[in-house]
Design a protein around this motif. Structure first.
Motif, PDB file in Angstrom:
ATOM      1  N   ARG A 121      33.614  39.329  40.832  1.00 16.17           N
ATOM      2  CA  ARG A 121      34.654  39.892  41.713  1.00 16.17           C
ATOM      3  C   ARG A 121      35.936  39.106  41.469  1.00 16.17           C
ATOM      4  O   ARG A 121      36.069  37.959  41.899  1.00 16.17           O
ATOM      5  CB  ARG A 121      34.234  39.791  43.179  1.00 16.17           C
ATOM      6  CG  ARG A 121      35.235  40.445  44.139  1.00 16.17           C
ATOM      7  CD  ARG A 121      34.660  40.600  45.531  1.00 16.17           C
ATOM      8  NE  ARG A 121      34.384  39.300  46.165  1.00 16.17           N
ATOM      9  CZ  ARG A 121      33.670  39.178  47.273  1.00 16.17           C
ATOM     10  NH1 ARG A 121      33.130  40.261  47.848  1.00 16.17           N
ATOM     11  NH2 ARG A 121      33.460  37.993  47.795  1.00 16.17           N
ATOM     12  N   THR A 151      30.672  48.783  37.328  1.00 17.98           N
ATOM     13  CA  THR A 151      30.274  48.183  38.598  1.00 17.98           C
ATOM     14  C   THR A 151      28.760  48.211  38.769  1.00 17.98           C
ATOM     15  O   THR A 151      28.148  47.212  39.128  1.00 17.98           O
ATOM     16  CB  THR A 151      30.955  48.899  39.765  1.00 17.98           C
ATOM     17  OG1 THR A 151      30.672  50.309  39.698  1.00 17.98           O
ATOM     18  CG2 THR A 151      32.469  48.657  39.713  1.00 17.98           C
ATOM     19  N   ALA A 193      32.977  44.827  42.728  1.00 20.68           N
ATOM     20  CA  ALA A 193      32.154  43.802  42.076  1.00 20.68           C
ATOM     21  C   ALA A 193      31.568  44.411  40.802  1.00 20.68           C
ATOM     22  O   ALA A 193      30.886  45.447  40.849  1.00 20.68           O
ATOM     23  CB  ALA A 193      31.051  43.334  43.015  1.00 20.68           C
ATOM     24  N   HIS A 201      32.704  36.369  43.969  1.00 19.69           N
ATOM     25  CA  HIS A 201      33.880  35.811  43.276  1.00 19.69           C
ATOM     26  C   HIS A 201      33.597  34.436  42.681  1.00 19.69           C
ATOM     27  O   HIS A 201      34.438  33.888  41.966  1.00 19.69           O
ATOM     28  CB  HIS A 201      35.106  35.763  44.200  1.00 19.69           C
ATOM     29  CG  HIS A 201      34.874  35.058  45.497  1.00 19.69           C
ATOM     30  ND1 HIS A 201      34.535  35.742  46.653  1.00 19.69           N
ATOM     31  CD2 HIS A 201      34.925  33.746  45.837  1.00 19.69           C
ATOM     32  CE1 HIS A 201      34.391  34.877  47.641  1.00 19.69           C
ATOM     33  NE2 HIS A 201      34.622  33.652  47.168  1.00 19.69           N
TER      34      HIS A 201
END
Length: 914
Positions: A289, A351, A331, A270
């Motif tokens: 993310r 992804t 992700a 993230h």
């Protein structure tokens, strides 16, 4: 001011020290300054105002004859790196190259002056190891490979490596793409990686370092050369990459061409960020993310940090119902921006491999910048002329893993493979007679096997940033602007004019009467029209961008893109010169950038760099390489000198140097091989194949036309002489001049046997042979320069006779030459020849005749020279377009360069005209 010539020893000293701030001969006086007229500045920003920022600049500075080269220069109070580029015949400096640090020079009224400026805080330093060249800029370090695949082995900021393993990749297939329903075996695909064969340090800093890397794409195919440019204080490296296509177009179909590299990733998913620049200052920015838009809110501090590209707070501060479930948020590892054409791009993501792609968004024209990284560091990557050179693509892969990968595809691998085969079959044109008949109907000079793409090239510019954190959104938009519309510092046209460079022209000036205003009105109208046509007609694409079309089809309301020699222009009648002189006269940035794109294109795509046609260019046609007429008139160095000297572009310097011996190519390429084969009865015994052998010359001699061949070689020889001060190139020019003057009919002979070793025209041919083409490929412009540099009285008089009598009335022409003067076309264009003779011989009557020739009916039959463009829309066209009835680039270009000269040569006549 006139000073003693710079010695050979001093020149060598300057060349050896070319990387330094004091890169000049020790023997010259640092205090000497050139005589100057008063004006605001020596250099200025091309687009007017200084930019918000830049990553370093280099430019060429002109100097009047007699100027001594100083020991060092400064720009205001700022340091400047200097190197000599060209010399006047007396050894005084003519052009210097200068470089400044990133963000320097952001002001107006800039002056280049002798002396030392303030040294940069982050200079460039270069050192060598056994396997790499290491360039340091402040805390950034770049390792350049000497061998193997990696051009940039690694780049680091401080102690952290942010980029590694930057290399060139290519995908080729052994057959064309299969059409739907066509059947057959799909072509086999091969992937190749660029291999370095040599790495050379050309400049070492402290303000600019240049590293040249040469290599090929595996098994010795598709050779490349590239230069990496580093500037003091810069976060990025600029890469100018040139690729030669050297395959058999029937067997090699290029599918993907890319520059790729790895980016180490260590932060949480993230905290990893992906960016693509959008249109009109937009930016697409997401995380690997996402923490926004979730069913459970992680908190404003987390959302704000992620959106801004900053490190999010410690996970301990996140609500438990989010922190404990982060592993269930997908992700996203792979991202692609595709620009398949000039009008639209798409972004998709997935992804990881093996899973479906998700559509993200679409828009129009991407500026060509991407980013992948985190608060710990990352890489921004970009390509110049991105949407103008489709199909192109930006990829980010494996962003969720320990190592992400970026790729700039300068030809997208999912686009149709390049098909460089000739576009039609023989159509019965198996001999010269039938080929001439084909020329008569479509204007295409066809010959089987000669429409070959083997040996053409293309140059592309990239920029890579090694960054210690994810930049702000605004900073990334600024980077995108820098890639798509790079700021450029250039010498002012006024300074170039004051130095007496590039022949006969003068900056545009207001006023001057109705006659001058009429000329300026047409000039602006036609320049604006062509600038607009590039976009209206979508003259874009990998091979096409930079060129314009040759002739217009009034019935279809399209340029004649599919009609033989009426399609792509390929420099025909000096379009490049027209645009460069137009820029010099007006200072318009849009004209500079159009001329820049044209110079890049015509120097690379329209010229052969390896193979049997090396050094020659291809005449205009449906494909840039398709016409069988291969000549120096297209590869002409006179078209490239402007860009080289104003920008210090080393690639252009390479290309001009490669042309100095292109006259030797005529030993195997007989330009006039078809001239006698007009009908069956004109063929010698043995048919068409015997035409060339009936005029065989002694070994070491070739037949050379004075204008289209020898005149086109002059630019290369002059440039090499003034760059190196090697007098053999001056002597070669003089040998040609003296031997033309010694011919009974001099320039009116048109062409003669030429001795390759001595550079002299041979024999005593006394025929008159005229062609309107002999004077319209830069020979007028380059001769105007040469006669200021060389004292060859007999040639000067021979040239002035040609200028004075080419357009003379028939009786006067016959009295002078003994010939009726057949072949004297393009009378309006040749009015500048008449005007030149009038000025040099101080002949007012000749000047009045020149004015009448210039203001007459014009060279384009049926063209109303006063008529502006009009709009065509509705069912008559695919889309609304502007057109000028009977417009022709031949006519526009030659009128433009003629107007440029005549505004100077005929100033007194036109200012007194009603």
């Amino acid at each position: 001011m006139t000073d003693s010539p710079i010695t050979r020893r001093s020149f060598l000293s300057a060349t050896a020290m070319a990387g330094g701030l004091a890169a000049v001969p020790a023997a010259v006086d640092a205090a000497v300054q050139p005589v100057r007229a008063q004006s605001d500045s020596d250099v200025h920003w091309l687009d007017g105002a200084p930019p918000a920022g830049h990553e370093g600049q280099s430019w060429g500075q002109p100097w009047p004859r007699g100027t001594r080269l100083a020991k060092g220069y400064r720009l205001g109070t700022e340091a400047v790196q200097t190197w000599p580029m060209a010399y006047w015949p007396d050894g005084s400096i003519k052009w210097t190259g200068h470089a400044i640090a990133a963000d320097a020079g952001r002001a107006t009224g800039l002056r280049v002056q002798p002396g030392a400026g303030a040294r940069p805080a982050m200079p460039v330093a270069v050192r060598e190891t056994a396997d790499a060249i290491v360039v340091s800029v402040g805390t950034r370090q770049w390792r350049i490979g000497r061998r193997g695949e990696a051009i940039i082995v690694a780049a680091s900021v401080g102690t952290r490596e942010t980029m590694r393993n930057v290399k060139l990749v290519a995908t080729v297939q052994d057959g064309p793409d299969l059409d739907d329903g066509e059947g057959g075996t799909p072509p086999a695909m091969t992937r190749a990686v660029g291999m370095i064969t040599a790495a050379t340090i050309e400049q070492r800093g402290p303000l600019r370092a240049v590293i040249k890397v040469d290599g090929h794409h595996g098994a010795g195919t598709m050779p490349f050369s590239l230069r990496l440019y580093f500037h003091a204080g810069a976060q990025s490296v600029r890469i100018v990459h040139s690729l030669i296509f050297d395959g058999d177009p029937a067997k090699v179909f290029v599918r993907g061409l890319g520059l790729t590299g790895d980016v180490p990733m260590s932060d949480a998913p993230h905290d990893r960020h992906v960016r693509f620049a959008g249109e009109k200052g937009g930016l697409w920015a997401e995380a690997v993310r996402p923490l926004t838009g979730l069913r459970r809110d992680p908190g404003k501090a987390f959302r704000d940090a992620q959106v801004a590209g900053l490190r999010t707070p410690a996970e301990a501060g996140m609500p438990a119902n989010v922190r404990g479930e982060l592993r269930y948020i997908p992700a996203w590892g792979d991202f692609t921006l595709r620009q398949p054409n000039s009008d639209g791009f798409t972004i998709t993501k997935r992804t990881k491999p093996g899973h479906g792609w998700i559509d993200v968004d679409t828009a129009g024209r991407a500026p060509g910048l991407g980013y992948v990284g985190s608060p710990s560091g990352g890489v921004a990557f970009g390509m110049g002329d991105f949407w103008q050179r489709p199909p192109v693509r930006l990829d980010i892969r494996d962003a969720a893993s320990e190592t992400a990968r970026f790729t700039i595809w300068y030809h997208a691998p999912d686009a149709p493979a390049m098909d460089l085969r000739f576009y039609h079959d023989e159509m019965g044109m198996t001999d010269y007679v039938r080929q001439n008949q084909g020329l008569d109907i479509t204007y295409e000079d066809y010959e089987p096997g000669w429409g070959d793409s083997l040996g053409i090239a293309r140059t592309t510019e990239f920029r890579l940033w090694a960054l210690d954190a994810t930049p702000s959104r605004d900073a990334l938009v600024d980077m995108a602007v820098l890639v798509a519309h790079p700021p450029r510092l250039v010498a002012t046209p006024q300074r170039i004019h004051e130095a007496g460079l590039f022949g006969i022209w003068a900056p545009d000036r207001a006023g001057g009467g109705a006659a001058r205003a009429t000329i300026e009105t047409r000039s602006t109208r036609e320049l604006d029209f062509y600038v607009g046509q590039v976009d209206q007609r979508r003259w874009y694409g990998f091979w096409n961008y930079g060129d314009v079309m040759h002739s217009y089809d009034n019935d279809r309301h399209v340029w004649r893109y599919d009609i033989g020699g009426f399609a792509w222009d390929n420099s025909e009648l000096s379009t490049d010169l027209w645009l460069w002189y137009a820029y010099l006269r007006t200072g318009r940035g849009d004209l500079f950038r159009m001329a820049e794109a044209m110079t890049r294109h015509t120097s690379e795509v329209d010229v052969y760099h390896v193979g049997r046609f090396k050094g020659l260019g291809t005449r205009h046609g449906v494909q840039h390489w398709g016409d069988s007429s291969k000549q120096q008139r297209v590869s002409n160095a006179a078209f490239k000198r402007f860009y080289y000297y104003m920008t210090t572009d080393e690639r252009s310097g390479d290309l001009m140097r490669a042309l100095v011996d292109s006259d030797y190519a005529l030993q195997t390429v007989n330009i006039g091989r078809k001239v006698s084969a007009r009908d069956e009865g004109s063929l010698p015994p043995g048919g068409a194949s015997a035409v060339a052998t009936t005029t065989a010359l002694p070994a070491g001699q070739v037949f050379v036309q004075f204008g289209t061949v020898w005149g086109s070689m002059l630019g290369a020889w002059l440039t090499e002489w003034e760059r190196t001060r090697d007098t053999r190139w001056r002597d070669r020019i003089v040998a040609g001049m003296e031997s033309i003057a010694a011919l009974p009919k001099q320039w009116f002979t048109g062409g003669a046997p030429f001795d390759l070793k001595t550079g002299r025209f041979m024999g005593q041919a006394d025929q008159v042979s005229l062609s309107h083409l002999n004077g319209v490929f830069g020979v007028f412009e380059i001769t105007a320069e040469l006669l200021q540099l060389l004292d060859v009285p007999a040639y000067r008089e021979a040239w002035l006779d040609y200028c004075a009598f080419y357009n003379a009335p028939d009786a006067a022409f016959r009295a002078k030459t003994g010939s009726g003067g057949k072949g004297r076309g393009l009378r309006q264009a040749h009015s500048r020849f008449t005007a030149y003779a009038a000025r040099e011989r101080n002949d007012p009557a000749l000047a009045r005749r020149a004015w009448a020739e210039f203001t007459g009916t014009g060279d384009r039959e049926g063209r109303d020279q006063s008529r502006a463009a009009h709009r065509v829309e509705g069912a008559a066209v695919l889309k609304p377009v502007d057109e000028i009835t009977e417009v022709s680039t031949n006519d526009a270009a030659q009128w433009g360069v003629t107007a440029t000269a005549n505004l100077v040569l005929l100033a007194q006549v036109m200012d007194g005209a009603p």
